[in-house]
Structures are given as structure tokens and as C-alpha cells.
Design an enzyme around this catalytic site. Structure first.
Site, short mmCIF file in Angstrom:
data_model
loop_
_atom_site.label_atom_id
_atom_site.label_comp_id
_atom_site.label_asym_id
_atom_site.label_seq_id
_atom_site.Cartn_x
_atom_site.Cartn_y
_atom_site.Cartn_z
N LYS A 13 0.82 -1.21 0.00
CA LYS A 13 0.00 0.00 0.00
C LYS A 13 0.85 1.25 0.00
CE LYS A 13 -1.21 2.26 3.51
NZ LYS A 13 -1.76 3.06 4.63
N ASN A 14 1.82 1.32 0.91
CA ASN A 14 2.62 2.54 1.04
C ASN A 14 3.47 2.81 -0.19
OD1 ASN A 14 1.61 3.08 3.58
ND2 ASN A 14 3.27 2.01 4.64
N ARG A 21 -3.20 11.23 4.11
CA ARG A 21 -1.93 11.95 4.22
C ARG A 21 -1.05 11.74 2.99
NH1 ARG A 21 1.34 14.45 7.76
NH2 ARG A 21 3.54 14.36 7.25
N CYS A 54 -4.09 9.13 9.81
CA CYS A 54 -4.25 8.44 11.09
C CYS A 54 -3.78 9.31 12.25
CB CYS A 54 -3.45 7.13 11.08
SG CYS A 54 -4.26 5.78 10.22
N ARG A 69 3.29 14.42 12.26
CA ARG A 69 4.14 14.09 11.12
C ARG A 69 4.31 15.36 10.29
NH1 ARG A 69 1.75 8.40 8.94
NH2 ARG A 69 -0.27 9.36 9.27
N ASP A 105 5.20 0.31 12.00
CA ASP A 105 3.92 -0.22 11.54
C ASP A 105 3.64 -1.63 12.04
OD1 ASP A 105 3.17 2.06 10.25
OD2 ASP A 105 3.64 1.38 8.23
N ILE A 124 9.01 6.39 17.01
CA ILE A 124 8.65 7.11 15.79
C ILE A 124 7.46 8.04 16.03
CG2 ILE A 124 8.06 6.88 13.36
CD1 ILE A 124 10.82 5.78 14.07
N ARG A 184 -8.10 0.47 5.19
CA ARG A 184 -7.14 1.34 4.52
C ARG A 184 -5.86 0.59 4.16
NH1 ARG A 184 -6.13 6.74 7.76
NH2 ARG A 184 -4.68 6.92 6.02
#
Length: 453
Positions: free
Chosen positions: A38-39, A108, A132, A137, A323, A345, A415
Site C-alpha cells: 500500500k505505502n 496523508r 491516522c 508528522r 507499523d 517514531i 485502509r
């Protein structure tokens, strides 16, 4: 082939809130297939803004975030259509340089569009991003990098406006140093630099596999890039890019989640495809916890029986990924001994702790550090996923818990995981979606399938 479309999120949420009902305690057996990342797919989609030619992306997962990025590109004048597991993107009709607030606020990743829009159109106006609620960020690294490439950048009333000074001028190459190796900033500035005049050197760049995947697509489009996937990336700008046919890498976070599903249920599963270099830190921790892993060149077979406590700290790649912190914590809640998990993070990425405690997990939280005393058995309970990966953690905990677990917050889960309940059911899990109809991306695919027929 039909245009990508999705009912609005507000319409979905106005209906009965869907949930996953999981009866835990089942052993899993069989094989699970990993979708495209996905990313990675999201930023590869944004790259279509760099060319007037068509781009075909293969191995694109059917996720609500993917549909959201498609809506963003369409709002700018692009065309996005799906053919099976591929997307065809056409940026020849791009006419707008202003990204709609409602789309950037809900996704985002759509902020990535500022780099390619600026490089191709000479101007871009993009609202500050949402997404999210896992922590701050900021976009300072993006802004600093665009300025280093010669752009004039202002932020007013929540909108970032970037302009290439001088009519018909191009961005110019420059030296960019990242104070922190931001994945999003690295990717945004790579897309800006490929059409800049001269050479750009990016130091302390993000090394994530998704960065290297973006470089792979850009190179296939005619870009000149060296060093992607290392701390120093060198880009020599070209005047134009052309179309390409490119396959998205497997989703390392989904692969890790599925491996954890086997571990938490003390099962044997084959997960494929798995690129071990993308999951090195995760695989090391799984082995330290007592899992047996075997990679056959394509897929990974995992077998788990007795799970031992391990400590982990999230850091940028190649260290342990943030993640997978929440999903791994679900496993550690069932381990023998005490584990310590440190989140470095995102400051708000421990919201799943309270939900795991609701299921009987023994976790003590101090700021960004969780102390987890493994328990013999989790108990089924109604729980809420508070973000994408927390939702996955709840599903994993439900697989191991005694009794029935009801997981809400599926708008987050959908998502990042396509049909997760169907995959898990196919290997023996007792899991089903109740209320609200199919997942939004599944409705989209059903509509497209009937139209194409």
C-alpha cells in the site's frame, strides 16, 4: 475497464458500524498470499503526475486508501481505471495545481502530489495533510527540500503553496540534507528532482524498500537515479519522462502481520511472496521469540509453538518498523516472560494498549515504553481499532483469545488490508464481517467487475 470510484466516507459511516466477529483458539494451516505494498502503490500513483504518457501499475491492492489517491488524481484532471489487479493512470489531462482539502485531510499520502505537480506544472497548492491520529508528522523536511530545489514556498491558512520562479522555468538541482530520514519527504523530493535542471544529492535519505520501489518506477520512466535504498541518493534531472509498466513490491507490513497471525495462534503457515531483506528486523525478532522460519526463495513458512518474550525498539528502516509494533505487541501479550517495547517514531502509537488490556493483557505503559507480562490466555471482548495497525493488532489478539472478540474501527483496517478476514478464514480462522455490507474497496471492485462484464 472503468473509472475508480468510491462512496464517500461520510456515507459509509452513516450506516451501521461494521465489525469483525472472531471466535479465537483456532489453529491456522495453509498458505496466505501477500498483496502489493500500500505505502508503495500510493506514491507510485502520484508519479503519474510527472508524465503525459500512461502508466500501468500491476499488483495494486484493492484498498480504500488506493481509491482515495485515485480520487485525488482525478480531481487534478488525471484518469485512473482498474483492470483486475492493475491500475492504468493517465496524466495527460492534468490541468489543476490545487489539491482539494477534503481529500488531503483524509489521506496523508496525497501530500506526495506536491513534488511532481510542482516539477511538471511549475506550481502546486496542497493543504497540510491529515490521516491516522498516531502522532505529529510535520512537513518541514518537504518544504526545506523544495526550497533547496529553487522553489518559493509559503504556508498560509493551512495550505502549502510552492512556485517555480520565472515563467517556463524548471526546478534546479541542489543538495538536500534530511535532519531526520523522512520516507514521505524523500519520496516527494525524488519526484520533484527527476525533472529538475542539473544534479540533486539527497543525504541522510530514507532507506525503506518503498523508496527503492519508487526509484524503480521513475527509472523505468526514464529518470536517472543512483543510490535509492541507501542514505545518499543522486538524481540527474531530465527534461521529460515517459510511460511505463511496473509491478508494485509485496507489502512487507501485511507479510509481517500474516506471519504474526501464525505465531499468535501457534500455527504453521506459508506466507508468500516475502522479500526477506524487507523484513530482516522482524524476522530476527520472530526467531528470537521461538518461531521457526524457512524461506524457499519466494515464500516464508513459519511454525510456532512456545513463544518467548523479546524486547524491541522501533526505528527507521532497516530497524524494526513502527507499523508492526502494535501487531507484534499482541503476540508478546501471549509470550512467556516480560517484554519491553519502545516506540520511537510516533508519540501517539500506544493507543492499542488499553484495548489489549481489555482482553486481559498485562501491560504497563510509561510514556513511549510498554512493559508486557505475557499471560496464558487472552479473553474475547469488544475492542476498538484506533488506527490502521492497532486495528490489525486487535484482529490478531482476537485470533488467540478465548471466546468471541468484536473488532470495530474497520474504516482504519480497510485502509491497509484487503479482505483480511477472507484470507484468515481461508486458513481456518473463525472470523466474519458483521453489518455495513462488504468493505468499501470490495464494493468498488464488485461495481467495476459488473461494469466491465
Amino acid at each position: 475497464m472503468t473509472a475508480l470510484s468510491l462512496p464517500s466516507l461520510a456515507t459509509d459511516l452513516s450506516k451501521a458500524q461494521p465489525e469483525l466477529q472472531i471466535t479465537g483458539g483456532r489453529r491456522l494451516e495453509g498458505e496466505l498470499r501477500v498483496d502489493g505494498a500500500k505505502n508503495s502503490a500510493l506514491v507510485l500513483m502520484a508519479a503519474c503526475l510527472l508524465t503525459r504518457d500512461q502508466i500501468r501499475l500491476r499488483n495494486v491492492p484493492p484498498l480504500t486508501d488506493i481509491v482515495g489517491m485515485g480520487e485525488m488524481l482525478q480531481s487534478l484532471g488525471g484518469q485512473v481505471s482498474r483492470e483486475a489487479n492493475s491500475l492504468v493512470l493517465d496524466g495527460s489531462g492534468i490541468h489543476s495545481t490545487t489539491a482539494p482539502y477534503e481529500l488531503v485531510n483524509s489521506l496523508r499520502a496525497s501530500f506526495f502530489c506536491i513534488g511532481p505537480l510542482l516539477a511538471r506544472m511549475g506550481m502546486a497548492k496542497v493543504p497540510l495533510p491529515g490521516g491516522c491520529k498516531i502522532g505529529t508528522r510535520p512537513v518541514e523536511e518537504h518544504v526545506k527540500g523544495l526550497k533547496a530545489l529553487g522553489a518559493q514556498v509559503t504556508i498560509e491558512h493551512g495550505v502549502v503553496t510552492a512556485v517555480v520562479p520565472g515563467r517556463g522555468q524548471r526546478l534546479r538541482g541542489g543538495r538536500i540534507y534530511f535532519d531526520c530520514p523522512s520516507v514521505g519527504a524523500t519520496e516527494t523530493l525524488m519526484m520533484a528532482a527527476v525533472l529538475a535542471e542539473g544534479e540533486t544529492v539527497m543525504a541522510n535519505a530514507a532507506q525503506e524498500p518503498e523508496v527503492a520501489d519508487l526509484a524503480g518506477l521513475l527509472i523505468a520512466m526514464g529518470a536517472r537515479i543512483r543510490g535509492a535504498g541507501t542514505q545518499t541518493i543522486t538524481i540527474t534531472g531530465v527534461e521529460r519522462l515517459h510511460g511505463a509498466d511496473y509491478a508494485v513490491i509485496p507489502d512487507r507490513i501485511e507479510a509481517g502481520t500474516l506471519l504474526l497471525a501464525a505465531a499468535i495462534t501457534r500455527s504453521r503457515l506459508r506466507v508468500t511472496p516475502v522479500i526477506t531483506d524487507h523484513l530482516g528486523a522482524v524476522l530476527t525478532k520472530l526467531e528470537a521469540a521461538g518461531c521457526r522460519l524457512e524461506h524457499d526463495g519466494v515464500g516464508m513458512t513459519i511454525e510456532a509453538s512456545d513463544i518467548q518474550a523479546v524486547d524491541l525498539r522501533t526505528q527507521p528502516f532497516p530497524a524494526f518498523p513502527t507499523d508492526l509494533q502494535a501487531p507484534f505487541m499482541s503476540l508478546l501479550a501471549t509470550a512467556r516472560g516480560t517484554s519491553v517495547v519502545t516506540e520511537n517514531i510516533f508519540e501517539n502509537r500506544m493507543q492499542h494498549v488499553a484495548e489489549l488490556q481489555r482482553m486481559g493483557a498485562a501491560i504497563r505503559l510509561q510514556s513511549n515504553i510498554a512493559f508486557i507480562e505475557g499471560v496464558a490466555q487472552l479473553s474475547g471482548a469488544p475492542v476498538q481499532g484506533t488506527d490502521l495497525r492497532a486495528s490489525a493488532a486487535m484482529v490478531l489478539a482476537g485470533l488467540a483469545a478465548e471466546g468471541v472478540t468484536s473488532v470495530r474501527g474497520l474504516e482504519y483496517l480497510d485502509r491497509g488490508y484487503a479482505g483480511l478476514e477472507h484470507k484468515l478464514a481461508s486458513v481456518g480462522a473463525c472470523i466474519q464481517r458483521i453489518g455495513g455490507g462488504p468493505a468499501p474497496a470490495e464494493r468498488d471492485l464488485l461495481t467495476q467487475g459488473s461494469s466491465a462484464a
